[in-house]
Design a protein around this motif. Structure first.
Motif, short mmCIF file in Angstrom:
data_model
loop_
_atom_site.label_atom_id
_atom_site.label_comp_id
_atom_site.label_asym_id
_atom_site.label_seq_id
_atom_site.Cartn_x
_atom_site.Cartn_y
_atom_site.Cartn_z
N HIS A 86 2.97 -5.43 -15.89
CA HIS A 86 3.22 -4.22 -16.70
C HIS A 86 3.73 -4.64 -18.09
O HIS A 86 4.91 -4.45 -18.40
CB HIS A 86 4.22 -3.30 -16.01
CG HIS A 86 3.76 -2.85 -14.68
ND1 HIS A 86 2.83 -1.83 -14.53
CD2 HIS A 86 4.05 -3.28 -13.42
CE1 HIS A 86 2.60 -1.65 -13.23
NE2 HIS A 86 3.32 -2.52 -12.55
N GLU A 99 12.44 -1.94 -10.49
CA GLU A 99 11.97 -0.65 -10.97
C GLU A 99 11.72 -0.78 -12.47
O GLU A 99 12.53 -1.37 -13.19
CB GLU A 99 13.01 0.45 -10.71
CG GLU A 99 13.22 0.71 -9.24
CD GLU A 99 14.28 1.78 -8.97
OE1 GLU A 99 14.75 2.42 -9.94
OE2 GLU A 99 14.63 1.94 -7.80
N ASP A 107 7.13 2.10 -17.88
CA ASP A 107 6.13 1.58 -18.80
C ASP A 107 6.11 2.38 -20.10
O ASP A 107 6.86 3.36 -20.27
CB ASP A 107 4.75 1.46 -18.16
CG ASP A 107 4.06 2.79 -17.88
OD1 ASP A 107 4.49 3.82 -18.40
OD2 ASP A 107 3.07 2.76 -17.12
N GLU A 109 7.08 5.45 -14.08
CA GLU A 109 7.96 4.58 -13.31
C GLU A 109 7.15 3.81 -12.27
O GLU A 109 6.28 4.38 -11.61
CB GLU A 109 9.06 5.39 -12.64
CG GLU A 109 10.01 6.04 -13.61
CD GLU A 109 11.11 6.84 -12.93
OE1 GLU A 109 11.16 6.87 -11.67
OE2 GLU A 109 11.92 7.43 -13.65
N TRP A 110 7.47 2.54 -12.13
CA TRP A 110 6.79 1.66 -11.18
C TRP A 110 7.82 0.98 -10.28
O TRP A 110 8.92 0.66 -10.72
CB TRP A 110 6.00 0.59 -11.91
CG TRP A 110 4.83 1.11 -12.67
CD1 TRP A 110 4.83 1.63 -13.94
CD2 TRP A 110 3.49 1.18 -12.20
NE1 TRP A 110 3.56 2.02 -14.28
CE2 TRP A 110 2.71 1.75 -13.23
CE3 TRP A 110 2.87 0.83 -11.02
CZ2 TRP A 110 1.36 1.96 -13.11
CZ3 TRP A 110 1.50 1.03 -10.90
CH2 TRP A 110 0.76 1.60 -11.94
N ASP A 111 7.43 0.74 -9.04
CA ASP A 111 8.21 -0.06 -8.11
C ASP A 111 7.41 -1.32 -7.81
O ASP A 111 6.24 -1.23 -7.38
CB ASP A 111 8.46 0.69 -6.79
CG ASP A 111 9.42 1.84 -6.96
OD1 ASP A 111 10.31 1.75 -7.83
OD2 ASP A 111 9.29 2.83 -6.22
N ASN A 147 3.19 -2.97 -5.69
CA ASN A 147 3.09 -2.64 -7.09
C ASN A 147 2.52 -1.23 -7.16
O ASN A 147 1.31 -1.04 -7.14
CB ASN A 147 2.19 -3.64 -7.82
CG ASN A 147 2.05 -3.33 -9.29
OD1 ASN A 147 2.89 -2.69 -9.89
ND2 ASN A 147 0.96 -3.81 -9.87
N LYS A 148 3.42 -0.24 -7.16
CA LYS A 148 2.93 1.14 -7.10
C LYS A 148 3.76 2.04 -8.00
O LYS A 148 4.93 1.77 -8.28
CB LYS A 148 2.92 1.66 -5.68
CG LYS A 148 4.27 1.91 -5.08
CD LYS A 148 4.15 2.60 -3.73
CE LYS A 148 5.50 3.18 -3.37
NZ LYS A 148 5.47 4.54 -2.98
N LYS A 149 3.11 3.14 -8.39
CA LYS A 149 3.82 4.15 -9.17
C LYS A 149 4.90 4.76 -8.30
O LYS A 149 4.68 5.00 -7.11
CB LYS A 149 2.86 5.25 -9.63
CG LYS A 149 1.92 4.81 -10.71
CD LYS A 149 1.05 5.97 -11.13
CE LYS A 149 0.01 5.53 -12.15
NZ LYS A 149 -0.87 6.62 -12.57
N ASP A 150 6.05 5.00 -8.91
CA ASP A 150 7.14 5.64 -8.20
C ASP A 150 6.84 7.13 -8.09
O ASP A 150 6.46 7.77 -9.05
CB ASP A 150 8.45 5.41 -8.95
CG ASP A 150 9.67 5.78 -8.14
OD1 ASP A 150 9.56 5.92 -6.91
OD2 ASP A 150 10.74 5.92 -8.74
#
Length: 102
Positions: free
Chosen positions: A53, A75, A78, A83-85, A98-101
């Motif tokens: 990211h 966390e 971008d 928000e990404w985890d 690797n996924k969107k929160d």
């Protein structure tokens, strides 16, 4: 007999659930884990995350001790405010999640 079976089942489930839980690693223990080769340096793990990211900002991170090894959980926010985890195997740097929160 049913009561005994129910109690045994409940105890077994509680024990199994306890094994699956992660334990936060205190910050002061991290340098020794790196020195012992049990985890990669956090700077190196952060670089892996940032390659996934580019331009994102790390908003939170923690190192957890799971029953099968150490996991680095990050966390991110971008440039588009998404928000990404991201979870990494802290020993190898392998991306586990690797996924969107949500």
């Amino acid at each position: 007999m049913r009561t005994l079976t129910a109690l045994f089942t409940a105890a077994a489930l509680t024990f199994t659930a306890g094994l699956a839980q992660a334990k936060d690693v205190p910050v002061d223990q991290i340098p020794q884990l790196v020195k012992d080769g049990k985890i990669k340096p956090l700077e190196e793990l952060n670089q892996i995350v940032m390659k996934l990211h580019p331009g994102a900002t790390i908003t939170d991170s923690e190192l957890d001790n799971h029953f099968n090894g150490y996991e680095y959980e990050v966390e991110l926010l971008d440039a588009n405010k998404v928000e990404w985890d991201v979870d990494l195997n802290a020993a190898t740097g392998e991306v586990l999640k690797n996924k969107k929160d949500d």
